[in-house]
Design a protein around this motif. Sequence first.
Motif, PDB file in Angstrom:
ATOM      1  N   LYS A  17     -18.040  31.183 -11.504  1.00  0.00           N
ATOM      2  CA  LYS A  17     -18.112  29.819 -11.010  1.00  0.00           C
ATOM      3  C   LYS A  17     -19.571  29.394 -10.834  1.00  0.00           C
ATOM      4  N   PRO A  18     -19.832  28.092 -10.889  1.00  0.00           N
ATOM      5  CA  PRO A  18     -21.197  27.625 -10.652  1.00  0.00           C
ATOM      6  C   PRO A  18     -21.675  28.004  -9.249  1.00  0.00           C
ATOM      7  N   HIS A  19     -22.945  28.336  -9.158  1.00  0.00           N
ATOM      8  CA  HIS A  19     -23.573  28.682  -7.880  1.00  0.00           C
ATOM      9  C   HIS A  19     -24.456  27.525  -7.447  1.00  0.00           C
ATOM     10  N   ALA A  20     -24.361  27.130  -6.186  1.00  0.00           N
ATOM     11  CA  ALA A  20     -25.202  26.072  -5.646  1.00  0.00           C
ATOM     12  C   ALA A  20     -25.643  26.468  -4.241  1.00  0.00           C
ATOM     13  N   ALA A  21     -26.944  26.409  -3.989  1.00  0.00           N
ATOM     14  CA  ALA A  21     -27.451  26.772  -2.665  1.00  0.00           C
ATOM     15  C   ALA A  21     -28.846  26.190  -2.465  1.00  0.00           C
ATOM     16  N   ILE A  22     -29.140  25.858  -1.215  1.00  0.00           N
ATOM     17  CA  ILE A  22     -30.491  25.467  -0.855  1.00  0.00           C
ATOM     18  C   ILE A  22     -31.320  26.745  -0.724  1.00  0.00           C
TER      19      ILE A  22
ATOM     20  N   HIS B 128     -30.891  25.192  -5.714  1.00  0.00           N
ATOM     21  CA  HIS B 128     -30.718  26.104  -6.843  1.00  0.00           C
ATOM     22  C   HIS B 128     -29.305  25.958  -7.386  1.00  0.00           C
ATOM     23  N   LEU B 129     -29.193  25.649  -8.676  1.00  0.00           N
ATOM     24  CA  LEU B 129     -27.914  25.575  -9.364  1.00  0.00           C
ATOM     25  C   LEU B 129     -27.938  26.564 -10.518  1.00  0.00           C
ATOM     26  N   GLN B 130     -26.902  27.382 -10.617  1.00  0.00           N
ATOM     27  CA  GLN B 130     -26.850  28.379 -11.692  1.00  0.00           C
ATOM     28  C   GLN B 130     -25.421  28.552 -12.174  1.00  0.00           C
ATOM     29  N   HIS B 131     -25.275  28.602 -13.484  1.00  0.00           N
ATOM     30  CA  HIS B 131     -23.981  28.876 -14.106  1.00  0.00           C
ATOM     31  C   HIS B 131     -24.249  29.460 -15.484  1.00  0.00           C
ATOM     32  N   GLY B 132     -23.891  30.717 -15.691  1.00  0.00           N
ATOM     33  CA  GLY B 132     -24.160  31.357 -16.976  1.00  0.00           C
ATOM     34  C   GLY B 132     -25.646  31.308 -17.282  1.00  0.00           C
ATOM     35  N   PRO B 133     -26.034  30.815 -18.476  1.00  0.00           N
ATOM     36  CA  PRO B 133     -27.455  30.783 -18.849  1.00  0.00           C
ATOM     37  C   PRO B 133     -28.229  29.625 -18.234  1.00  0.00           C
ATOM     38  N   ILE B 134     -27.542  28.697 -17.579  1.00  0.00           N
ATOM     39  CA  ILE B 134     -28.220  27.543 -16.993  1.00  0.00           C
ATOM     40  C   ILE B 134     -28.689  27.897 -15.589  1.00  0.00           C
ATOM     41  N   ASP B 135     -29.989  27.756 -15.344  1.00  0.00           N
ATOM     42  CA  ASP B 135     -30.571  28.127 -14.054  1.00  0.00           C
ATOM     43  C   ASP B 135     -31.566  27.040 -13.656  1.00  0.00           C
ATOM     44  N   LEU B 136     -31.193  26.225 -12.674  1.00  0.00           N
ATOM     45  CA  LEU B 136     -31.982  25.060 -12.309  1.00  0.00           C
ATOM     46  C   LEU B 136     -32.610  25.198 -10.923  1.00  0.00           C
TER      47      LEU B 136
ATOM     48  N   GLU C 132     -22.303  17.938  -7.953  1.00  0.00           N
ATOM     49  CA  GLU C 132     -21.082  17.375  -8.526  1.00  0.00           C
ATOM     50  C   GLU C 132     -21.173  17.272 -10.047  1.00  0.00           C
ATOM     51  N   ARG C 133     -22.320  16.805 -10.540  1.00  0.00           N
ATOM     52  CA  ARG C 133     -22.473  16.658 -12.006  1.00  0.00           C
ATOM     53  C   ARG C 133     -22.572  18.010 -12.685  1.00  0.00           C
ATOM     54  N   PHE C 134     -23.116  18.998 -11.999  1.00  0.00           N
ATOM     55  CA  PHE C 134     -23.278  20.327 -12.587  1.00  0.00           C
ATOM     56  C   PHE C 134     -21.928  21.004 -12.829  1.00  0.00           C
ATOM     57  N   ASP C 135     -20.966  20.706 -11.988  1.00  0.00           N
ATOM     58  CA  ASP C 135     -19.641  21.306 -12.114  1.00  0.00           C
ATOM     59  C   ASP C 135     -18.997  20.885 -13.436  1.00  0.00           C
ATOM     60  N   GLY C 136     -18.692  21.851 -14.277  1.00  0.00           N
ATOM     61  CA  GLY C 136     -18.057  21.583 -15.557  1.00  0.00           C
ATOM     62  C   GLY C 136     -19.000  21.313 -16.708  1.00  0.00           C
TER      63      GLY C 136
ATOM     64  N   ASN D 191     -35.364  23.507 -15.573  1.00  0.00           N
ATOM     65  CA  ASN D 191     -34.372  24.354 -16.238  1.00  0.00           C
ATOM     66  C   ASN D 191     -35.103  25.437 -17.019  1.00  0.00           C
ATOM     67  N   GLY D 192     -35.516  26.485 -16.325  1.00  0.00           N
ATOM     68  CA  GLY D 192     -36.200  27.586 -16.986  1.00  0.00           C
ATOM     69  C   GLY D 192     -37.515  27.206 -17.628  1.00  0.00           C
ATOM     70  N   GLY D 193     -38.208  26.212 -17.080  1.00  0.00           N
ATOM     71  CA  GLY D 193     -39.487  25.792 -17.632  1.00  0.00           C
ATOM     72  C   GLY D 193     -39.438  24.495 -18.397  1.00  0.00           C
ATOM     73  N   ASP D 194     -38.245  24.018 -18.726  1.00  0.00           N
ATOM     74  CA  ASP D 194     -38.081  22.703 -19.336  1.00  0.00           C
ATOM     75  C   ASP D 194     -37.690  21.754 -18.206  1.00  0.00           C
ATOM     76  N   ILE D 195     -38.531  20.760 -17.948  1.00  0.00           N
ATOM     77  CA  ILE D 195     -38.489  20.032 -16.686  1.00  0.00           C
ATOM     78  C   ILE D 195     -38.334  18.534 -16.895  1.00  0.00           C
ATOM     79  N   ALA D 196     -37.337  17.958 -16.242  1.00  0.00           N
ATOM     80  CA  ALA D 196     -37.185  16.506 -16.180  1.00  0.00           C
ATOM     81  C   ALA D 196     -37.856  16.035 -14.895  1.00  0.00           C
ATOM     82  N   VAL D 197     -38.662  14.975 -14.980  1.00  0.00           N
ATOM     83  CA  VAL D 197     -39.409  14.511 -13.818  1.00  0.00           C
ATOM     84  C   VAL D 197     -39.193  13.019 -13.583  1.00  0.00           C
TER      85      VAL D 197
END
Length: 288
Positions: free
Chosen positions: A2-7, A15-23, A43-47, A122-128
């Motif tokens: 399941k997706p992980h979400a924590a301050i 911090h949001l993480q699911h499989g290879p996605i690590d934000l 909410e958007r990260f889910d799914g 996202n692992g060094g690729d950053i939206a600002v």
Amino acid sequence: MKPHAAILPDGHRLHLQHGPIDLIIEAFGEVAVVQEAYRAAVERFDGLLEALCTELPLLRAQQKADSAEAKGIVTRRMQAAVGPYAAAHFITPMAAVAGSVADEILAAMLAAGPLRRAYVNNGGDIAVHLAEGEVFAIGLVDRPDQPGLFARGEIRAGDRVGGIATSGWRGRSFSLGIADAVTVLAPSAAMADAAATIIANAVDLPGHPAITRVPAASLQPDSDLGERLVTRGVGSLAPDEIALALRGGEIRARALIDAGLIAAAALHLAGATRLVPTSYVLVQPEAA
């Protein structure tokens, strides 16, 4: 899984993480607005990962003019980011996946309320995001295992920079070139992600005996690069060889700036750095 979400322990970053996605996410603004932005991000990260996986065959296929259109918001953004390169280069939508995910999460956060500043890394690729009058200081590192600052600069509101991305043979993704790192500033993280891939591939010395290359599929059977040779080692290079390789990347970066696809780029190979800025201030640390 399941997706992980924590301050995070600092109490500020999400911090949001699911499989290879690590934000890693941080927002600045009124407390209530920041909290709502974080809620929207979760909410958007889910799914999101599951949606990407449903279109993997298309995303791993070479992007062409007649490629089928992706169905999802994120996957269409991936295709749009790599589209400008499809006619002249081998590229798949996966070249923009990290940046596209970062862009999508940031968009969800901004829809939740006005923020002064925010980033989604996202692992060094950053939206600002920068509201009027805001500034982000940035530092560019050449390799993740032994990070060293090779350039720095500032992004200001109004600079038309919404994303930063880095590519190179030492990174988490495969590269056809030999750059230790190519960092790109662009209007979006997806655009920066795709452009960094293209410029990094152009930093190269084809056939050089000091460069070790192996088929991508031998390292990762489901790689979108298939049997194409990716760089796995770069030995000693002469100064003129380093300059020649970097020149190839400089030419490619300048063409993308002229086309309005990127704002600036910084290229690093074997201790040598080339900056290709326009009005953006990118400097090497020793020049500060």
